[in-house]
Design a protein around this motif. Structure first.
Motif, PDB file in Angstrom:
ATOM      1  N   THR A 127       0.816  -1.217   0.000  1.00 13.34           N
ATOM      2  CA  THR A 127       0.000   0.000   0.000  1.00 13.34           C
ATOM      3  C   THR A 127       0.851   1.271   0.000  1.00 13.34           C
ATOM      4  O   THR A 127       0.359   2.347  -0.349  1.00 13.34           O
ATOM      5  CB  THR A 127      -0.922   0.019   1.225  1.00 13.34           C
ATOM      6  OG1 THR A 127      -0.116  -0.096   2.423  1.00 13.34           O
ATOM      7  CG2 THR A 127      -1.907  -1.146   1.184  1.00 13.34           C
ATOM      8  N   GLU A 128       2.132   1.153   0.390  1.00  9.15           N
ATOM      9  CA  GLU A 128       2.999   2.335   0.436  1.00  9.15           C
ATOM     10  C   GLU A 128       3.357   2.844  -0.958  1.00  9.15           C
ATOM     11  O   GLU A 128       3.794   3.988  -1.102  1.00  9.15           O
ATOM     12  CB  GLU A 128       4.304   2.027   1.193  1.00  9.15           C
ATOM     13  CG  GLU A 128       4.147   1.884   2.694  1.00  9.15           C
ATOM     14  CD  GLU A 128       3.824   0.441   3.079  1.00  9.15           C
ATOM     15  OE1 GLU A 128       3.869   0.131   4.271  1.00  9.15           O
ATOM     16  OE2 GLU A 128       3.524  -0.362   2.178  1.00  9.15           O
ATOM     17  N   ASP A 130       2.266   3.697  -4.976  1.00 14.63           N
ATOM     18  CA  ASP A 130       1.071   3.987  -5.775  1.00 14.63           C
ATOM     19  C   ASP A 130       1.035   3.069  -6.997  1.00 14.63           C
ATOM     20  O   ASP A 130       1.971   2.302  -7.261  1.00 14.63           O
ATOM     21  CB  ASP A 130       1.016   5.463  -6.180  1.00 14.63           C
ATOM     22  CG  ASP A 130       2.192   5.908  -7.035  1.00 14.63           C
ATOM     23  OD1 ASP A 130       2.712   5.089  -7.827  1.00 14.63           O
ATOM     24  OD2 ASP A 130       2.590   7.089  -6.927  1.00 14.63           O
ATOM     25  N   ALA A 131      -0.039   3.157  -7.753  1.00 11.25           N
ATOM     26  CA  ALA A 131      -0.245   2.250  -8.878  1.00 11.25           C
ATOM     27  C   ALA A 131       0.859   2.370  -9.923  1.00 11.25           C
ATOM     28  O   ALA A 131       1.281   1.360 -10.514  1.00 11.25           O
ATOM     29  CB  ALA A 131      -1.612   2.520  -9.514  1.00 11.25           C
ATOM     30  N   SER A 132       1.348   3.582 -10.148  1.00 13.16           N
ATOM     31  CA  SER A 132       2.403   3.784 -11.147  1.00 13.16           C
ATOM     32  C   SER A 132       3.704   3.127 -10.711  1.00 13.16           C
ATOM     33  O   SER A 132       4.403   2.503 -11.518  1.00 13.16           O
ATOM     34  CB  SER A 132       2.632   5.281 -11.380  1.00 13.16           C
ATOM     35  OG  SER A 132       1.498   5.869 -11.985  1.00 13.16           O
ATOM     36  N   GLN A 133       4.036   3.256  -9.431  1.00  6.58           N
ATOM     37  CA  GLN A 133       5.257   2.629  -8.922  1.00  6.58           C
ATOM     38  C   GLN A 133       5.164   1.107  -9.008  1.00  6.58           C
ATOM     39  O   GLN A 133       6.113   0.439  -9.414  1.00  6.58           O
ATOM     40  CB  GLN A 133       5.499   3.057  -7.469  1.00  6.58           C
ATOM     41  CG  GLN A 133       5.929   4.506  -7.308  1.00  6.58           C
ATOM     42  CD  GLN A 133       5.993   4.910  -5.844  1.00  6.58           C
ATOM     43  OE1 GLN A 133       5.017   4.772  -5.106  1.00  6.58           O
ATOM     44  NE2 GLN A 133       7.143   5.416  -5.424  1.00  6.58           N
ATOM     45  N   ARG A 134       4.007   0.578  -8.636  1.00  8.29           N
ATOM     46  CA  ARG A 134       3.825  -0.881  -8.709  1.00  8.29           C
ATOM     47  C   ARG A 134       3.916  -1.349 -10.159  1.00  8.29           C
ATOM     48  O   ARG A 134       4.513  -2.391 -10.451  1.00  8.29           O
ATOM     49  CB  ARG A 134       2.489  -1.295  -8.091  1.00  8.29           C
ATOM     50  CG  ARG A 134       2.404  -1.048  -6.597  1.00  8.29           C
ATOM     51  CD  ARG A 134       1.248  -1.803  -5.960  1.00  8.29           C
ATOM     52  NE  ARG A 134      -0.035  -1.472  -6.542  1.00  8.29           N
ATOM     53  CZ  ARG A 134      -0.797  -0.441  -6.155  1.00  8.29           C
ATOM     54  NH1 ARG A 134      -0.402   0.349  -5.155  1.00  8.29           N
ATOM     55  NH2 ARG A 134      -1.965  -0.207  -6.730  1.00  8.29           N
TER      56      ARG A 134
END
Length: 251
Positions: A127-128, A130-134
C-alpha cells in the motif's frame, strides 16, 4: 512437551524459538496461519531432499493450542558472530560465504514456490507504493530472466552455523523459492547494506566475480527486491528500502 525445560533463543512477534535437547523448536503464536506453518515445514523438507546439509525436519506438533516445528539442532557459532569478533579476516569469511551461496544455487527444487510469482504478489500487496510505482516494478520484474535455481531468500551470516570442524550449515529455509540467483544475491546485498554498506559492497564484488555476473545485473534486481520487503511493515527499515526503490527512477 514442557517448554519450560527448553532454552528460549529467539523471540519474534509471531513466534518463539527454543533449544530443546537435540532439537530447535519454532513455536508459533496461536493466531499465526496454520497454512504458513505447514508450508514452512514442507519447503524445509523439499530443500532437504536436494541433498544439502541443512537441519533436518523432525516433526510438527501442537503444543497447548500452538503449532510447533521441530528441527535438528546444529551446534556451533553463527558466521555473523565470527565476522564480528574477527573483522581482520572478513575477506576470507565472505569468500566462504559466497561459495556456500553458489553451492545452494547450483541445486534444483522444482516443487518450491516460484520466486518471480512470489515477488509479484508481494509488490501488488504494497500500500505504500502507488499504482504507477507498482506498475514500473512489475514491468521490470516481468522483463527479468526466469530461472529455477534454489534460492534461500534470507541468506545472511546469521543463518549460517559454523561447527567446530569448520563445516557450515544453512538454517531457516522459511523463504526458500526457485528462481533467479541474482535476485537472491540482491536480497543478501540489501541485508548487508542495512547494517554496513562497506561490507555489502564487498559481498557484491565477491559474488559477481565468483559467479561471473555483471554487478549492474544484480543491481537491476535491487528495487524489485527492496519493494517486496515492504510487506514486512518494519518501520525501521522502511526509509532504507524506499531509497532503493527510488533508484529505479534513475536507471
Amino acid at each position: 512437551m514442557n517448554m519450560d525445560l527448553c532454552k528460549l533463543i529467539v523471540e519474534r512477534p509471531y513466534k518463539k524459538v527454543y533449544r530443546c535437547e537435540g532439537s530447535i523448536v519454532k513455536l508459533f503464536d496461536e493466531n499465526h496461519p496454520k497454512v504458513d506453518i505447514f508450508n514452512e515445514a514442507m519447503e524445509t523438507a523439499r530443500v532437504e531432499a536436494t541433498g544439502l546439509e541443512i537441519p533436518k525436519l523432525q516433526k510438527i506438533e501442537n503444543i497447548d493450542g500452538k503449532w510447533a516445528i521441530f528441527l535438528e539442532y546444529k551446534d556451533g557459532k553463527t558466521l555473523e558472530e565470527m565476522m564480528h569478533v574477527d573483522p581482520a579476516n572478513i575477506d576470507k569469511y565472505m569468500s566462504d560465504f559466497v561459495d556456500l551461496q553458489l553451492q545452494i544455487q547450483s541445486r534444483k527444487a522444482p516443487m518450491l514456490p516460484d520466486l518471480k510469482e512470489k515477488l509479484a504478489r508481494q509488490i501488488n500487496s504494497i500500500t505504500e507504493l502507488d499504482a504507477s510505482q507498482r506498475y514500473e516494478l512489475l514491468t521490470r520484474l516481468e522483463s527479468m530472466p526466469h530461472h529455477s535455481k534454489l534460492c534461500h531468500g534470507d541468506f545472511n551470516p546469521s543463518n549460517i552455523i559454523v561447527g567446530k570442524n569448520g563445516k557450515m550449515t544453512v538454517v531457516d529455509w522459511a523463504h526458500a523459492t526457485q528462481g533467479n540467483a541474482s535476485a537472491d544475491a540482491a536480497m543478501t546485498y540489501l541485508l548487508f547494506a542495512l547494517k554496513d554498506q562497506e561490507v555489502a559492497d564487498l559481498y557484491l564484488k565477491i559474488f559477481c566475480k565468483k559467479s561471473d555476473t555483471a554487478i549492474q545485473y544484480v543491481q537491476q534486481w535491487l528495487p524489485i527486491v527492496a519493494a517486496s520487503q515492504l510487506v514486512k511493515e518494519n518501520e525501521l527499515e522502511k526509509d532504507f528500502l524506499m531509497k532503493w526503490i527510488d533508484v529505479m527512477d534513475y536507471q
